[in-house]
Each structure stands twice: as structure tokens, then as C-alpha cells.
Motif scaffolding. Structure first.
Motif, PDB file in Angstrom:
ATOM      1  N   ALA A   1      24.351  48.320  27.651  1.00 55.94           N
ATOM      2  CA  ALA A   1      25.258  48.671  26.557  1.00 55.94           C
ATOM      3  C   ALA A   1      25.467  50.182  26.511  1.00 55.94           C
ATOM      4  O   ALA A   1      26.592  50.658  26.313  1.00 55.94           O
ATOM      5  N   GLU A   2      24.396  50.951  26.707  1.00 57.86           N
ATOM      6  CA  GLU A   2      24.507  52.408  26.709  1.00 57.86           C
ATOM      7  C   GLU A   2      25.358  52.887  27.882  1.00 57.86           C
ATOM      8  O   GLU A   2      26.189  53.789  27.727  1.00 57.86           O
TER       9      GLU A   2
ATOM     10  N   THR B   1      30.276  55.142  29.915  1.00 56.95           N
ATOM     11  CA  THR B   1      31.386  54.999  30.855  1.00 56.95           C
ATOM     12  C   THR B   1      32.725  55.114  30.135  1.00 56.95           C
ATOM     13  O   THR B   1      33.657  55.751  30.625  1.00 56.95           O
ATOM     14  N   ALA B   2      32.815  54.500  28.968  1.00 62.00           N
ATOM     15  CA  ALA B   2      34.048  54.600  28.185  1.00 62.00           C
ATOM     16  C   ALA B   2      34.297  56.048  27.768  1.00 62.00           C
ATOM     17  O   ALA B   2      35.431  56.542  27.844  1.00 62.00           O
TER      18      ALA B   2
ATOM     19  N   LEU C   1      33.220  58.711  29.322  1.00 58.08           N
ATOM     20  CA  LEU C   1      33.568  59.440  30.540  1.00 58.08           C
ATOM     21  C   LEU C   1      35.017  59.184  30.931  1.00 58.08           C
ATOM     22  O   LEU C   1      35.729  60.106  31.348  1.00 58.08           O
ATOM     23  N   ALA C   2      35.470  57.953  30.792  1.00 56.26           N
ATOM     24  CA  ALA C   2      36.868  57.632  31.114  1.00 56.26           C
ATOM     25  C   ALA C   2      37.817  58.401  30.200  1.00 56.26           C
ATOM     26  O   ALA C   2      38.844  58.926  30.652  1.00 56.26           O
ATOM     27  N   LYS C   3      37.455  58.496  28.927  1.00 55.66           N
ATOM     28  CA  LYS C   3      38.279  59.236  27.970  1.00 55.66           C
ATOM     29  C   LYS C   3      38.318  60.723  28.337  1.00 55.66           C
ATOM     30  O   LYS C   3      39.379  61.347  28.341  1.00 55.66           O
ATOM     31  N   GLU C   4      37.154  61.274  28.662  1.00 55.03           N
ATOM     32  CA  GLU C   4      37.080  62.681  29.056  1.00 55.03           C
ATOM     33  C   GLU C   4      37.836  62.926  30.362  1.00 55.03           C
ATOM     34  O   GLU C   4      38.524  63.933  30.510  1.00 55.03           O
ATOM     35  N   THR C   5      37.730  62.005  31.293  1.00 50.64           N
ATOM     36  CA  THR C   5      38.441  62.128  32.569  1.00 50.64           C
ATOM     37  C   THR C   5      39.949  62.134  32.345  1.00 50.64           C
ATOM     38  O   THR C   5      40.672  62.917  32.973  1.00 50.64           O
ATOM     39  N   ALA C   6      40.425  61.282  31.464  1.00 48.53           N
ATOM     40  CA  ALA C   6      41.857  61.241  31.161  1.00 48.53           C
ATOM     41  C   ALA C   6      42.313  62.577  30.573  1.00 48.53           C
ATOM     42  O   ALA C   6      43.395  63.081  30.923  1.00 48.53           O
TER      43      ALA C   6
END
Length: 130
Positions: free
Chosen positions: A60-61, A66-67, A69-74
Motif C-alpha cells: 500500500a505504501e 508511486t502515485a 512520484l507519477a504526479k511529480e514526474t508529470a
């Protein structure tokens, strides 16, 4: 013959009792030998269940991270696109400036030739025409 029948019954009874006792002894021996393994395997099973719960929390962590990180990557991707566009515009501006400088040099040379070839200093900063 009555005593033979009685002794035969007694022998059968004793034989049956001896078999029962032997069976009980063998089962007790097997149970005793297996209890060491049983305790060990029960401990391992408890560890597995405990670890499974820990792994579930960690999954879960990892999903949450990961979510994020995906937001930051975007967000960084958007910034990279903006920077690339700015660099392209700068390149276009540099190309435009170089084109303008060449045009001014051609214009200066044309004026020099039109005025009779006199020497004068270039307006673009540097060279002297003769």
C-alpha cells in the motif's frame, strides 16, 4: 476343555490388550517425535502470516509513493516542455538576430559602394570598410 477355552480367551484378551498398548506406545512415540516439527512449523506459519500483513502494508505504501512520484514526474515533464520551448524560441531569436546582422552588413556594404567606396566604421560594431 473348559479350561482350554478359558485360557484361550485370556490369551486373546491379553494379546488384544498388548496390541492396544503397543499401538498406543507407537502412536505416542510418533506424536512425540512429530511435536518438535509441529512446533517449528507452527512458528514458521505464524511468521508467514505476520510477514504477509507487513508486506500488504508495504505494498500500500509503495502504491501511494508511486502515485506521488507519477504526479511529480508529470509536473517535471511540464517544466521540461516549457524549458525546451523556451530554448527553441531562443534559438529562433538567435537565428533571427544573425539574419538581421547579415542584412545590415549587406546594407552597409551597399551604402559604402553607393557613396563611392569611402572608408567608414560598421554600425554593427567592429569592422572598418575600405
Amino acid at each position: 476343555m473348559a479350561s482350554t477355552a478359558t485360557s484361550s480367551t485370556t490369551v486373546d484378551s491379553e494379546s488384544s490388550r498388548a496390541q492396544t498398548e503397543a499401538r498406543a506406545a507407537v502412536l505416542a512415540s510418533l506424536e512425540s517425535a512429530g511435536s518438535g516439527y509441529d512446533t517449528q512449523y507452527q512458528s514458521r506459519a505464524a511468521d508467514l502470516h505476520s510477514n504477509a500483513a507487513s508486506i500488504t502494508r508495504q505494498e500500500a505504501e509503495v502504491r501511494r509513493q508511486t502515485a506521488a512520484l507519477a504526479k511529480e514526474t508529470a509536473k517535471w515533464q511540464t517544466e521540461a516542455v516549457k524549458a525546451t520551448k523556451g530554448l527553441n524560441e531562443f534559438g529562433d531569436l538567435q537565428t533571427w538576430a544573425e539574419t538581421m546582422e547579415r542584412d545590415f552588413l549587406v546594407l552597409e556594404e551597399t551604402l559604402r559602394l553607393a557613396e563611392g567606396g569611402e572608408e567608414f566604421e560598421s554600425a554593427s560594431g567592429g569592422s572598418r570598410w575600405r
